[in-house]
Write an enzyme that holds these catalytic residues in place. Structure first.
Site, PDB file in Angstrom:
ATOM      1  N   ASN A  42      -7.838   1.517   7.850  1.00  0.00           N
ATOM      2  CA  ASN A  42      -9.069   1.857   8.569  1.00  0.00           C
ATOM      3  C   ASN A  42      -8.717   2.409   9.947  1.00  0.00           C
ATOM      4  O   ASN A  42      -7.732   1.999  10.578  1.00  0.00           O
ATOM      5  CB  ASN A  42     -10.037   0.670   8.661  1.00  0.00           C
ATOM      6  CG  ASN A  42      -9.456  -0.584   9.259  1.00  0.00           C
ATOM      7  OD1 ASN A  42      -8.261  -0.849   9.146  1.00  0.00           O
ATOM      8  ND2 ASN A  42     -10.294  -1.369   9.904  1.00  0.00           N
ATOM      9  N   ILE A  43      -9.510   3.382  10.373  1.00  0.00           N
ATOM     10  CA  ILE A  43      -9.275   4.080  11.651  1.00  0.00           C
ATOM     11  C   ILE A  43     -10.592   4.068  12.402  1.00  0.00           C
ATOM     12  O   ILE A  43     -11.549   4.733  11.999  1.00  0.00           O
ATOM     13  CB  ILE A  43      -8.795   5.527  11.399  1.00  0.00           C
ATOM     14  CG1 ILE A  43      -7.536   5.527  10.517  1.00  0.00           C
ATOM     15  CG2 ILE A  43      -8.524   6.227  12.736  1.00  0.00           C
ATOM     16  CD1 ILE A  43      -7.152   6.907   9.989  1.00  0.00           C
ATOM     17  N   GLU A  44     -10.641   3.268  13.469  1.00  0.00           N
ATOM     18  CA  GLU A  44     -11.895   3.103  14.208  1.00  0.00           C
ATOM     19  C   GLU A  44     -12.000   4.075  15.372  1.00  0.00           C
ATOM     20  O   GLU A  44     -11.052   4.813  15.674  1.00  0.00           O
ATOM     21  CB  GLU A  44     -12.017   1.643  14.677  1.00  0.00           C
ATOM     22  CG  GLU A  44     -12.029   0.694  13.486  1.00  0.00           C
ATOM     23  CD  GLU A  44     -12.330  -0.743  13.853  1.00  0.00           C
ATOM     24  OE1 GLU A  44     -12.200  -1.125  15.034  1.00  0.00           O
ATOM     25  OE2 GLU A  44     -12.696  -1.486  12.923  1.00  0.00           O
ATOM     26  N   CYS A  53     -12.993   3.907   6.675  1.00  0.00           N
ATOM     27  CA  CYS A  53     -12.415   2.744   5.985  1.00  0.00           C
ATOM     28  C   CYS A  53     -11.051   3.085   5.380  1.00  0.00           C
ATOM     29  O   CYS A  53     -10.757   4.249   5.084  1.00  0.00           O
ATOM     30  CB  CYS A  53     -13.330   2.284   4.859  1.00  0.00           C
ATOM     31  SG  CYS A  53     -14.868   1.524   5.394  1.00  0.00           S
ATOM     32  N   GLU A  55     -10.008   2.546   2.378  1.00  0.00           N
ATOM     33  CA  GLU A  55     -10.146   3.119   1.034  1.00  0.00           C
ATOM     34  C   GLU A  55     -10.385   4.626   1.105  1.00  0.00           C
ATOM     35  O   GLU A  55      -9.773   5.407   0.374  1.00  0.00           O
ATOM     36  CB  GLU A  55     -11.308   2.458   0.292  1.00  0.00           C
ATOM     37  CG  GLU A  55     -11.127   0.974   0.045  1.00  0.00           C
ATOM     38  CD  GLU A  55     -11.729   0.112   1.144  1.00  0.00           C
ATOM     39  OE1 GLU A  55     -11.610   0.477   2.338  1.00  0.00           O
ATOM     40  OE2 GLU A  55     -12.302  -0.935   0.811  1.00  0.00           O
ATOM     41  N   CYS A  92     -16.860  -1.303   0.847  1.00  0.00           N
ATOM     42  CA  CYS A  92     -18.242  -1.123   1.299  1.00  0.00           C
ATOM     43  C   CYS A  92     -18.957  -0.137   0.372  1.00  0.00           C
ATOM     44  O   CYS A  92     -18.336   0.543  -0.465  1.00  0.00           O
ATOM     45  CB  CYS A  92     -18.279  -0.640   2.747  1.00  0.00           C
ATOM     46  SG  CYS A  92     -17.896   1.122   2.947  1.00  0.00           S
ATOM     47  N   CYS A  95     -17.714   3.539   0.464  1.00  0.00           N
ATOM     48  CA  CYS A  95     -16.444   3.727  -0.265  1.00  0.00           C
ATOM     49  C   CYS A  95     -16.667   3.665  -1.770  1.00  0.00           C
ATOM     50  O   CYS A  95     -16.035   4.407  -2.528  1.00  0.00           O
ATOM     51  CB  CYS A  95     -15.416   2.697   0.180  1.00  0.00           C
ATOM     52  SG  CYS A  95     -14.787   3.010   1.849  1.00  0.00           S
TER      53      CYS A  95
END
Ligand code: THU
Length: 135
Positions: A42-44, A53, A55, A92, A95
């Site tokens: 995940n890359i925020e 996310c 995935e 989620c 995804c």
């Protein structure tokens, strides 16, 4: 089918997570029918909504390199308790919808707590009556 390599790849991919806002690190590993593994984390983002996310990172890496068929994904991560253990997490809704674009109902989803504790389900179970366009 033995998913040990896929499971380990998901656990390792978690180490690349960029999650300074949620502190909820996730790793994923996506398997093609030919045996290639694409990993993702995940890359925020400070603006929150651009967050991707783990995935979807794995899916977008794979699709951008020419793959459109997949057999399984392993997902590992989440909050770590006092003993350093995290719980099972499931993809989620966004995804799941991305998965349904490229995968059939029997696509395997592995929720990984650790190498010895893995829950296996399918896309059909997690996203029944999926929306899709007939192409
Ligand atoms: N996240 C994932 O990467 N995969 C999941 O299956 C659930 C949520 C990420 C998004 C966000 O960076 C953080 O976990 C908290 O929601």
């Amino acid at each position: 089918m033995n998913y040990n390599e896929l499971i380990t790849a998901a656990i390792d991919a978690k180490l690349q997570s960029y999650s300074p806002y949620s502190m909820f690190a996730v790793g994923a590993a996506l398997l093609t029918p030919g045996g290639t593994i694409y990993t993702g984390c995940n890359i925020e983002n400070a603006a929150y909504t651009p967050t991707n996310c783990a995935e979807r990172t794995a899916f977008f890496k794979a699709v951008s390199e020419g793959h459109r068929e997949f057999t399984a994904i392993a997902i590992a991560g989440g909050y770590v308790d006092q003993d350093g253990e995290s719980d099972y997490i499931y993809p989620c809704g966004v995804c799941r919808q991305v998965m349904s674009e490229f995968c059939s109902g029997d696509f395997v989803i592995l929720s990984v707590k650790d190498e010895e504790h893995v829950q296996e389900t399918t896309l059909k179970e997690l996203l029944p009556h999926a929306f899709g366009m007939s192409l």
